[in-house]
Design a protein around this motif. Structure first.
Motif, PDB file in Angstrom:
ATOM      1  N   LEU A  43       1.084  -0.984   0.279  1.00  0.00           N
ATOM      2  CA  LEU A  43       0.145   0.383  -0.342  1.00  0.00           C
ATOM      3  C   LEU A  43       0.920   1.089  -0.111  1.00  0.00           C
ATOM      4  CD1 LEU A  43      -3.328  -0.832   2.085  1.00  0.00           C
ATOM      5  CD2 LEU A  43      -2.965  -1.220  -0.006  1.00  0.00           C
ATOM      6  N   ILE A  44       2.007   1.471   1.258  1.00  0.00           N
ATOM      7  CA  ILE A  44       3.062   2.212   0.984  1.00  0.00           C
ATOM      8  C   ILE A  44       3.779   2.411  -0.996  1.00  0.00           C
ATOM      9  CG2 ILE A  44       4.292   3.620   2.118  1.00  0.00           C
ATOM     10  CD1 ILE A  44       2.247   4.020   3.266  1.00  0.00           C
ATOM     11  N   ALA A  45       4.003   1.247  -1.196  1.00  0.00           N
ATOM     12  CA  ALA A  45       4.519   1.577  -2.524  1.00  0.00           C
ATOM     13  C   ALA A  45       4.027   1.905  -3.105  1.00  0.00           C
ATOM     14  CB  ALA A  45       5.072  -0.294  -2.948  1.00  0.00           C
ATOM     15  N   MET A  46       2.334   1.720  -3.792  1.00  0.00           N
ATOM     16  CA  MET A  46       1.350   1.927  -4.073  1.00  0.00           C
ATOM     17  C   MET A  46       1.662   3.994  -4.371  1.00  0.00           C
ATOM     18  SD  MET A  46      -2.152   0.233  -4.480  1.00  0.00           S
ATOM     19  CE  MET A  46      -1.434  -2.125  -4.127  1.00  0.00           C
ATOM     20  N   LEU A  47       1.998   4.236  -3.324  1.00  0.00           N
ATOM     21  CA  LEU A  47       1.954   5.997  -2.995  1.00  0.00           C
ATOM     22  C   LEU A  47       3.255   6.533  -3.496  1.00  0.00           C
ATOM     23  CD1 LEU A  47      -0.079   6.000   0.595  1.00  0.00           C
ATOM     24  CD2 LEU A  47      -0.672   6.259  -2.259  1.00  0.00           C
ATOM     25  N   GLY A  48       4.139   5.128  -3.658  1.00  0.00           N
ATOM     26  CA  GLY A  48       5.535   6.223  -3.908  1.00  0.00           C
ATOM     27  C   GLY A  48       5.687   7.348  -4.823  1.00  0.00           C
ATOM     28  N   VAL A  49       5.606   7.125  -6.105  1.00  0.00           N
ATOM     29  CA  VAL A  49       5.242   7.353  -7.492  1.00  0.00           C
ATOM     30  C   VAL A  49       4.274   9.137  -7.058  1.00  0.00           C
ATOM     31  CG1 VAL A  49       3.421   6.537  -8.198  1.00  0.00           C
ATOM     32  CG2 VAL A  49       4.582   8.286  -9.818  1.00  0.00           C
ATOM     33  N   PHE A  50       4.104   9.379  -6.110  1.00  0.00           N
ATOM     34  CA  PHE A  50       2.839  10.350  -5.509  1.00  0.00           C
ATOM     35  C   PHE A  50       4.247  11.152  -4.952  1.00  0.00           C
ATOM     36  CE2 PHE A  50      -0.821   7.347  -6.516  1.00  0.00           C
ATOM     37  CZ  PHE A  50      -1.034   7.633  -8.260  1.00  0.00           C
ATOM     38  N   ILE A  51       4.632  10.521  -4.099  1.00  0.00           N
ATOM     39  CA  ILE A  51       5.057  11.149  -2.570  1.00  0.00           C
ATOM     40  C   ILE A  51       6.743  11.676  -3.849  1.00  0.00           C
ATOM     41  CG2 ILE A  51       6.471  10.485  -0.952  1.00  0.00           C
ATOM     42  CD1 ILE A  51       3.486  11.245  -0.825  1.00  0.00           C
ATOM     43  N   ILE A 232       1.919  -3.002 -11.706  1.00  0.00           N
ATOM     44  CA  ILE A 232       1.348  -4.436 -10.787  1.00  0.00           C
ATOM     45  C   ILE A 232       0.440  -3.620  -9.635  1.00  0.00           C
ATOM     46  CG2 ILE A 232       2.753  -5.468  -8.602  1.00  0.00           C
ATOM     47  CD1 ILE A 232       5.220  -5.168 -10.449  1.00  0.00           C
ATOM     48  N   GLY A 233       0.939  -2.379  -9.391  1.00  0.00           N
ATOM     49  CA  GLY A 233      -0.708  -2.559  -8.328  1.00  0.00           C
ATOM     50  C   GLY A 233      -1.293  -2.428  -9.161  1.00  0.00           C
ATOM     51  N   ARG A 234      -1.706  -1.974  -9.844  1.00  0.00           N
ATOM     52  CA  ARG A 234      -3.143  -1.464 -10.711  1.00  0.00           C
ATOM     53  C   ARG A 234      -3.869  -2.850 -11.099  1.00  0.00           C
ATOM     54  NH1 ARG A 234      -7.545  -1.778 -12.085  1.00  0.00           N
ATOM     55  NH2 ARG A 234      -8.768  -0.271 -13.681  1.00  0.00           N
ATOM     56  N   TYR A 244       7.579  -7.028  -4.933  1.00  0.00           N
ATOM     57  CA  TYR A 244       8.456  -6.301  -5.023  1.00  0.00           C
ATOM     58  C   TYR A 244       8.769  -4.750  -4.736  1.00  0.00           C
ATOM     59  CZ  TYR A 244       9.727  -2.951  -9.754  1.00  0.00           C
ATOM     60  OH  TYR A 244      10.304  -2.485 -10.185  1.00  0.00           O
ATOM     61  N   ASN A 245       8.430  -4.541  -4.131  1.00  0.00           N
ATOM     62  CA  ASN A 245       8.856  -3.172  -3.422  1.00  0.00           C
ATOM     63  C   ASN A 245       9.822  -3.605  -2.186  1.00  0.00           C
ATOM     64  OD1 ASN A 245       8.856  -1.633  -0.891  1.00  0.00           O
ATOM     65  ND2 ASN A 245       8.952  -0.152  -2.305  1.00  0.00           N
ATOM     66  N   ARG A 246       9.962  -4.185  -2.112  1.00  0.00           N
ATOM     67  CA  ARG A 246      10.816  -5.479  -0.819  1.00  0.00           C
ATOM     68  C   ARG A 246      12.241  -6.005  -1.669  1.00  0.00           C
ATOM     69  NH1 ARG A 246      13.012  -4.249   2.783  1.00  0.00           N
ATOM     70  NH2 ARG A 246      10.653  -4.387   4.422  1.00  0.00           N
ATOM     71  N   ALA A 247      11.277  -6.265  -2.778  1.00  0.00           N
ATOM     72  CA  ALA A 247      13.000  -6.501  -3.941  1.00  0.00           C
ATOM     73  C   ALA A 247      13.992  -5.421  -4.108  1.00  0.00           C
ATOM     74  CB  ALA A 247      12.631  -7.910  -5.279  1.00  0.00           C
ATOM     75  N   PHE A 325      14.316 -10.198  -6.466  1.00  0.00           N
ATOM     76  CA  PHE A 325      15.068  -9.604  -6.604  1.00  0.00           C
ATOM     77  C   PHE A 325      16.509  -9.978  -7.629  1.00  0.00           C
ATOM     78  CE2 PHE A 325      19.353 -10.336  -3.737  1.00  0.00           C
ATOM     79  CZ  PHE A 325      19.663  -8.939  -3.366  1.00  0.00           C
ATOM     80  N   GLN A 326      16.542 -11.259  -7.997  1.00  0.00           N
ATOM     81  CA  GLN A 326      17.981 -12.075  -8.684  1.00  0.00           C
ATOM     82  C   GLN A 326      18.019 -10.693  -9.998  1.00  0.00           C
ATOM     83  OE1 GLN A 326      16.604 -15.722  -7.920  1.00  0.00           O
ATOM     84  NE2 GLN A 326      18.589 -15.975  -6.967  1.00  0.00           N
ATOM     85  N   ILE A 327      16.606 -11.043 -10.346  1.00  0.00           N
ATOM     86  CA  ILE A 327      16.302  -9.827 -11.779  1.00  0.00           C
ATOM     87  C   ILE A 327      17.089  -8.559 -11.551  1.00  0.00           C
ATOM     88  CG2 ILE A 327      15.346  -9.702 -13.917  1.00  0.00           C
ATOM     89  CD1 ILE A 327      13.284 -12.213 -13.152  1.00  0.00           C
ATOM     90  N   LEU A 328      16.450  -7.796 -11.054  1.00  0.00           N
ATOM     91  CA  LEU A 328      16.522  -6.878 -10.344  1.00  0.00           C
ATOM     92  C   LEU A 328      18.340  -6.023 -10.304  1.00  0.00           C
ATOM     93  CD1 LEU A 328      13.429  -5.281  -8.304  1.00  0.00           C
ATOM     94  CD2 LEU A 328      13.945  -4.945 -10.895  1.00  0.00           C
ATOM     95  N   CYS A 329      18.994  -6.857  -9.634  1.00  0.00           N
ATOM     96  CA  CYS A 329      20.471  -7.025  -9.339  1.00  0.00           C
ATOM     97  C   CYS A 329      20.947  -6.370 -10.107  1.00  0.00           C
ATOM     98  CB  CYS A 329      21.234  -8.081  -8.603  1.00  0.00           C
ATOM     99  SG  CYS A 329      20.658  -8.467  -7.212  1.00  0.00           S
ATOM    100  N   ILE A 330      21.195  -6.851 -11.317  1.00  0.00           N
ATOM    101  CA  ILE A 330      21.183  -6.084 -12.745  1.00  0.00           C
ATOM    102  C   ILE A 330      21.303  -4.859 -12.932  1.00  0.00           C
ATOM    103  CG2 ILE A 330      21.710  -5.771 -15.077  1.00  0.00           C
ATOM    104  CD1 ILE A 330      20.396  -9.307 -15.423  1.00  0.00           C
ATOM    105  N   ASN A 331      19.784  -4.648 -12.849  1.00  0.00           N
ATOM    106  CA  ASN A 331      20.173  -3.138 -12.788  1.00  0.00           C
ATOM    107  C   ASN A 331      20.431  -2.274 -11.445  1.00  0.00           C
ATOM    108  OD1 ASN A 331      17.812  -2.949 -14.363  1.00  0.00           O
ATOM    109  ND2 ASN A 331      15.827  -3.057 -12.949  1.00  0.00           N
ATOM    110  N   GLY A 332      21.013  -2.730 -10.085  1.00  0.00           N
ATOM    111  CA  GLY A 332      21.625  -2.448  -9.217  1.00  0.00           C
ATOM    112  C   GLY A 332      23.006  -2.000  -9.867  1.00  0.00           C
ATOM    113  N   ILE A 333      23.845  -2.733 -10.334  1.00  0.00           N
ATOM    114  CA  ILE A 333      24.567  -2.395 -11.089  1.00  0.00           C
ATOM    115  C   ILE A 333      25.027  -1.475 -11.485  1.00  0.00           C
ATOM    116  CG2 ILE A 333      27.184  -3.714 -12.140  1.00  0.00           C
ATOM    117  CD1 ILE A 333      25.834  -6.670 -10.934  1.00  0.00           C
ATOM    118  N   LEU A 334      23.873  -1.120 -12.601  1.00  0.00           N
ATOM    119  CA  LEU A 334      24.072  -0.528 -13.753  1.00  0.00           C
ATOM    120  C   LEU A 334      23.518   0.697 -13.370  1.00  0.00           C
ATOM    121  CD1 LEU A 334      22.042  -1.718 -17.044  1.00  0.00           C
ATOM    122  CD2 LEU A 334      24.491  -1.285 -16.243  1.00  0.00           C
TER     123      LEU A 334
END
Length: 479
Positions: A43-51, A232-234, A244-247, A325-334
């Protein structure tokens, strides 16, 4: 104090602040993850874009303009302060009115009240923006640390107590409000600057001309950074947003921590040597290599050990987040590479090029989302990785010209570290399979895997004479 000593001092205090903040935040997130449900975080992650959008509107890129303005005076600071304050109130009112539509979009009725309360942080934070800007401009990161750490500790205590007593998602909301309020009060106490009753239209136009392009770039970046959370939220359950947010937050932890430490110091430092292209390139290259030397092996080892890591830290209920998480780690390196390439454009005052690149990247992202959405959540994740890889070549186009440091040259400098990290990660993976078969507990698997990975990585780095290790050894010896 000369610029080198200022930079080293700033890096030291920024490290303490960022490391302390991330350490406390991570520790508290572990506790809250055990007390709360994935749907609460969703629920908090859904608000992330507006915050995030609210924060971007309030700042409007004017803080960066103040930092890069060598002769900023009281009129500059007062003008930006009052503008930020007025915009924060306007933004809060806008969010308040849009709350029912936001709740309806996600089919989550409780979001209406949550976002109306949470958005109070817009107005609170606007009161301390200039204080933070002035401290950053003076490379005074010690004061920022002395403010941020106590505020975070106090707000974390409030959040944990509320979660323990069953307040659910509201423990996250009030923790954020308490943190904003505590830090703002402290910044006003420690920073003796007070706004004069001045508003200079000409100075506003000057800063807004620079900041407006950063604002639009920031809005685009926020929208597309949060696009996956929005989609994902929609179309999926709130718990999936939580996974997703935790990963995503865990994979960003090493990259964002180190990037924040370096970025807070490097932007004022880059700005001070912006006209010395040879020196700027040299400093930029060393910083980039050092960050990747630390981030790449950390993320790859975490990805390899993700299953025991998530189970040990967050319990079994968070295991569905492991493949994300394992997939998104590639983004973290970049991530650090993107960040520092774009920072060069801001240093050079080319926010117009910054905006241009953001528009191009977002067009590519829209195409990627449109295609990958058909394949579900995993399709979206792999699509985000592809977009991030393409973004590397886009981001390096102009910064490569300014520094005479092309994408190919950057790749050659960074590839040995990334390649070695992947190789050692494969060794750790094989060892972890052996330990899992022999029924070692999660803590032992994480400990042995991390130790073996770190020892092998440092040994091979020394053997192959990777420059970043040499630089790191010199820094340690000087200390």
């Amino acid at each position: 104090m000369d610029i080198k000593k200022q930079a080293l001092s700033g890096a030291f205090w920024t490290f303490l602040q960022t490391f302390g903040t991330q350490f406390i935040t991570f520790g508290v997130s572990i506790i809250l993850s055990r007390l709360l449900l994935p749907s609460d975080f969703g629920l908090i992650a859904m608000l992330g874009v507006f915050i995030a959008l609210g924060g971007a509107f309030i700042n409007s890129g004017l803080s960066q303009s103040l930092i890069r303005t060598l002769e900023a005076d009281e009129e500059d600071y007062a003008t930006v302060f009052y503008f930020n304050l007025v915009v924060s109130i306007f933004t809060y009112c806008l969010i308040y009115m849009c709350a029912p539509f936001i709740a309806s979009f996600y089919n989550q009725e409780q979001l209406q009240l949550i976002i109306r309360v949470y958005s109070v942080t817009f107005v609170i934070n606007a009161f301390s923006t200039i204080q933070i800007t002035r401290l950053s401009k003076m490379l005074d990161f010690k004061t920022q640390m002395l403010v941020s750490i106590p505020s975070l500790i106090f707000s974390s205590i409030v959040g944990v107590i509320m979660a323990f007593h069953g307040y659910g998602v509201w423990s996250l909301v009030w923790s954020a409000i308490v943190q904003s309020l505590a830090s703002t009060i402290q910044f006003w106490y420690h920073c003796k600057w007070r706004p004069l009753w001045l508003f200079n239209i000409e100075k506003f136009k000057y800063h807004f001309h620079f900041g407006m392009k950063l604002l639009f770039s920031g809005i685009l970046d926020i929208l597309f950074t949060n696009a996956y959370t929005i989609i994902i939220g929609r179309f999926f359950a709130a718990s999936q947003v939580g996974f997703y947010n935790r990963a995503n937050s865990l994979q960003m932890l090493p990259a964002s921590t180190l990037s924040a430490i370096v970025a807070n110091v490097s932007f004022p430092l880059f700005a001070s040597i912006q006209n010395d292209e040879v020196r700027l390139k040299s400093v930029y290259k060393k910083i980039m290599q050092m960050v990747i030397f630390l981030v790449a092996p950390t993320l790859i080892f975490m990805a390899v050990l993700a299953e025991p890591l998530f189970r040990f830290l967050f319990t079994e209920k968070w295991l569905p987040a492991v493949p994300y998480f394992q997939i998104l780690c590639i983004n973290g390196i970049l991530y650090p590479i993107h960040s520092y390439n774009l920072q060069i454009l801001n240093v050079k005052g080319r926010s117009d090029l910054f905006l241009k690149l953001e528009i191009i990247k977002k067009i590519i992202a829209v195409i990627a989302i449109g295609i990958s959405f058909q394949f579900g959540i995993y399709g979206l994740l792999y699509g985000s990785v592809l977009s991030s890889i393409l973004a590397f070549f886009i981001n390096t186009h102009y910064s490569g010209k300014f520094l005479r440091y092309s994408a190919w040259e950057q790749t050659k400098d960074l590839l040995p570290t990334i390649g070695l990290s992947i190789f050692i990660g494969g060794v750790v993976y094989i060892c972890d399979i052996f330990w899992a078969v022999n029924s070692l507990n999660d803590f032992s698997r994480i400990t042995f895997g991390s130790l073996i990975g770190a020892l092998l990585f440092l040994s091979f780095s020394y053997l192959f004479k990777i420059n970043s290790l040499t630089e790191l050894i010199h820094i340690i010896k000087r200390k």
